[in-house]
Scaffold this active site. Structure first.
Site, PDB file in Angstrom:
ATOM      1  N   ASP A  69       0.864  -1.185   0.000  1.00  0.00           N
ATOM      2  CA  ASP A  69       0.000   0.000   0.000  1.00  0.00           C
ATOM      3  C   ASP A  69       0.896   1.230   0.000  1.00  0.00           C
ATOM      4  OD1 ASP A  69      -2.745   1.258   0.415  1.00  0.00           O
ATOM      5  OD2 ASP A  69      -1.589   2.134   2.055  1.00  0.00           O
TER       6      ASP A  69
ATOM      7  N   HIS B 235      -5.367   4.037   6.955  1.00  0.00           N
ATOM      8  CA  HIS B 235      -4.713   4.938   6.008  1.00  0.00           C
ATOM      9  C   HIS B 235      -3.228   5.125   6.309  1.00  0.00           C
ATOM     10  CE1 HIS B 235      -8.390   5.895   3.899  1.00  0.00           C
ATOM     11  NE2 HIS B 235      -8.980   6.163   5.055  1.00  0.00           N
TER      12      HIS B 235
END
Length: 569
Positions: free
Chosen positions: A26, A167
């Site tokens: 990610d 996140h």
């Protein structure tokens, strides 16, 4: 040929999913538009057979401010990334961590888009791995009754992931690992057991793609180059692969979604493979095949070997001209004419070289001074205000910079922009700074390439990752021979054999002695990778002492300032 409904045979099953290495990753970024910079964090987890093999995590200095809305979303602030390494230092480590693995990401096009842009912007070859998007896979496996949303947070909650996505790159990657494993369990129940079957299971696979998957069956599982050929034996497409059979198979599965490539696959009648010793040899062969065949479906083949050079004209009062054919003393190569012209203008402005295109007689010049002469930026030899002897120092300054014996023109250009800044002409100074950066990069690249291309023979070795060596014999900036010495094989007899069998290369006129700029650049990047060693060289490999090499720190500051100005609008 296989019928559209055929199942893969035992020999075609490929890599079982339980034996496939996945790197689930990610990225956190400064925005949504991919670019060479803008990544603020990378997190990745390497897994195989349900077991975690390793993790990779680092903050990244994006070289630009982080927008407030991104700070609010991720919690990553400018202070946190201030001392973090830039992407050009992080990228090789991540590529090594992910080498040979299947990349997995949630909304993979976003993350791989940033990876591609970073590779392109910092001189790294994007490895073209197989990619699995967990969003796409989830939409294929789940229904709206299973989950109202395909966001990572919703899927992590649905499958009871051990990590809650927040996140931040590593936590989101860990959550995606659990989502991936849950989705693979579901596709396993419908008979998807191998990587190839997984890619084939994803949507948007045309019947034509499925029918032609047998075209890869004869290819070896070795590094090399592949050529798709059309009905008239014409070469449609050329590519490289670490594993020829595995890479070509992806063209017939759901991992291939590019419209142009699907059209190419529909036309293809055969795939030829050229086995290579290692990836470098494959990349060089790809460049040569692109130049030889100019395949219709390779974007890079539209203008093979298209380079531009800056040269001094051959007259009494030489000026700088942008040409296609290099000669001794030329500056380049440049990828496009506009960049070459900009570098020529900056160099002319720093040295006082004339920029007009008229031919000027050394005996009786009869022209009229132009506006540049009135501004003091040209000595007006056209009007007889400057003799050949008075004009010569400008020519000498240009040849000195290109030859690497005098960096005076760069210092002169720097003084000019500093004077503009001191006079508070900040916008003009910023423009001059960016223009000077173009010239500095061009001179630095020219010196590095010409230094390599001047060596009659150089032998280098890179570790193969398994205690063996990959060798390259380079002559005048071209790959003349390539080979390997696997673990336990004495390396020097292999080197001697490669040198004896190497291609004879005759140097030609010009800064690169006839070497194609792209090939010389590829070899230079390989030679300067961590771990590559020089085995022997016919003459010392040395770059000019007085060139752009000492300007690297200034160039980094200039690039950072430009990025900050662009981010500020």
């Amino acid at each position: 040929m296989h019928a559209a409904s055929d199942q893969l045979t035992f020999d075609e099953l490929g890599t079982p999913l339980r034996e496939t290495t996945f790197v689930v990753f990610d990225l956190e970024t400064t925005g949504t538009k991919p670019g060479p910079n803008g990544i603020t964090e990378i997190g990745a987890v390497k897994v195989r057979g349900g077991q975690v093999l390793g993790e990779f995590a680092t903050l990244v200095n994006p070289g630009m401010p982080i927008p407030p809305q991104i700070v609010a979303l991720t919690g990553i602030t400018g202070a946190m990334v201030y001392d973090a390494p830039p992407i050009e230092r992080v990228l090789p480590a991540f590529l090594e961590f992910a080498a040979g693995a299947v990349l997995v990401a949630h909304n993979a096009p976003f993350d791989t888009g940033f990876l591609r842009a970073a590779c392109a912007g910092h001189g790294y070859v994007y490895p073209k791995p197989a990619v699995v998007c967990t969003v796409r896979l989830a939409r294929r496996v789940l229904t709206r009754q299973d989950t109202p949303s395909f966001r990572l947070s919703a899927l992590a909650a649905l499958f009871g992931a051990s990590t809650t996505p927040n996140h931040r790159a590593l936590d989101d990657a860990r959550a995606t690992v659990d989502v991936l494993h849950a989705l693979l369990e579901r596709v396993g129940s419908v008979g998807v057991q191998s990587l190839e079957e997984l890619m084939d299971y994803l949507p948007e696979v045309t019947p034509e793609q499925r029918r032609k998957r047998g075209m890869a069956a004869h290819l070896p599982e070795r590094p090399g180059v592949y050529l798709f050929r059309g009905p008239n034996e014409e070469v449609l497409y050329v590519g490289t692969a670490a594993n020829l059979r595995r890479r070509v198979r992806t063209y017939f599965t759901g991992s291939e979604s590019r419209g142009r490539i699907r059209e190419m696959v529909a036309l293809a009648e055969r795939v030829d493979g050229i086995e290579c010793s290692h990836a470098l040899e494959a990349q060089v062969r790809e460049l040569r095949l692109l130049a030889a065949h100019r395949p219709a479906y390779n974007r890079r083949s539209k203008n093979p070997r298209k380079s531009w050079w800056v040269v001094l004209t051959d007259d009494a009062f030489p000026r700088l001209s942008v040409v296609r054919l290099p000669k001794d003393g030329a500056l380049g190569p440049f990828h496009n004419q506009a960049t070459a012209k900009l570098a020529a203008d900056v160099l002319a402005g720093a040295t006082g070289l004339r920029t007009c295109t008229q031919r000027i007689s050394a005996v009786a010049p009869s022209g009229k001074p132009c506006a540049l002469a009135e501004l003091g930026r040209c000595g007006a030899p056209c009007a007889g205000r400057q003799s050949v002897a008075e004009y010569f120092p400008s020519v000498h300054a240009v040849t000195g910079l290109i030859g690497g014996v005098d960096a005076g023109p760069l210092h002169s250009a720097l003084r000019q922009l500093e004077e503009l800044a001191a006079a508070q002409h900040y916008e003009q100074a910023a423009r001059r700074r960016d223009e000077l950066a173009v010239l500095v990069r061009a001179v630095a690249r020219a010196h590095r390439l010409s230094a390599l291309a001047a060596i009659p023979e150089l032998v280098a070795a890179a570790p193969d990752g398994n205690y063996g060596w990959e060798f390259a014999v380079i002559r005048y900036g071209r790959l003349a021979s390539a080979g390997v010495a696997r673990r336990g094989v004495p390396p020097m007899p292999v080197v001697d054999a490669l040198v004896a069998a190497a291609e004879t290369v005759t140097p030609e006129p010009g800064p690169l002695h006839g070497a194609p700029p792209e090939e010389a650049g590829l070899l230079l990047r390989w030679l300067t990778k961590p771990g590559v060693r020089l085995v022997r060289t016919a003459v010392p490999w040395a770059e000019p002492a007085h060139g752009a090499g000492g300007w690297q720190e200034w160039l980094e500051r200039a690039s950072t300032a430009t990025a900050l100005e662009q981010a500020a609008g």
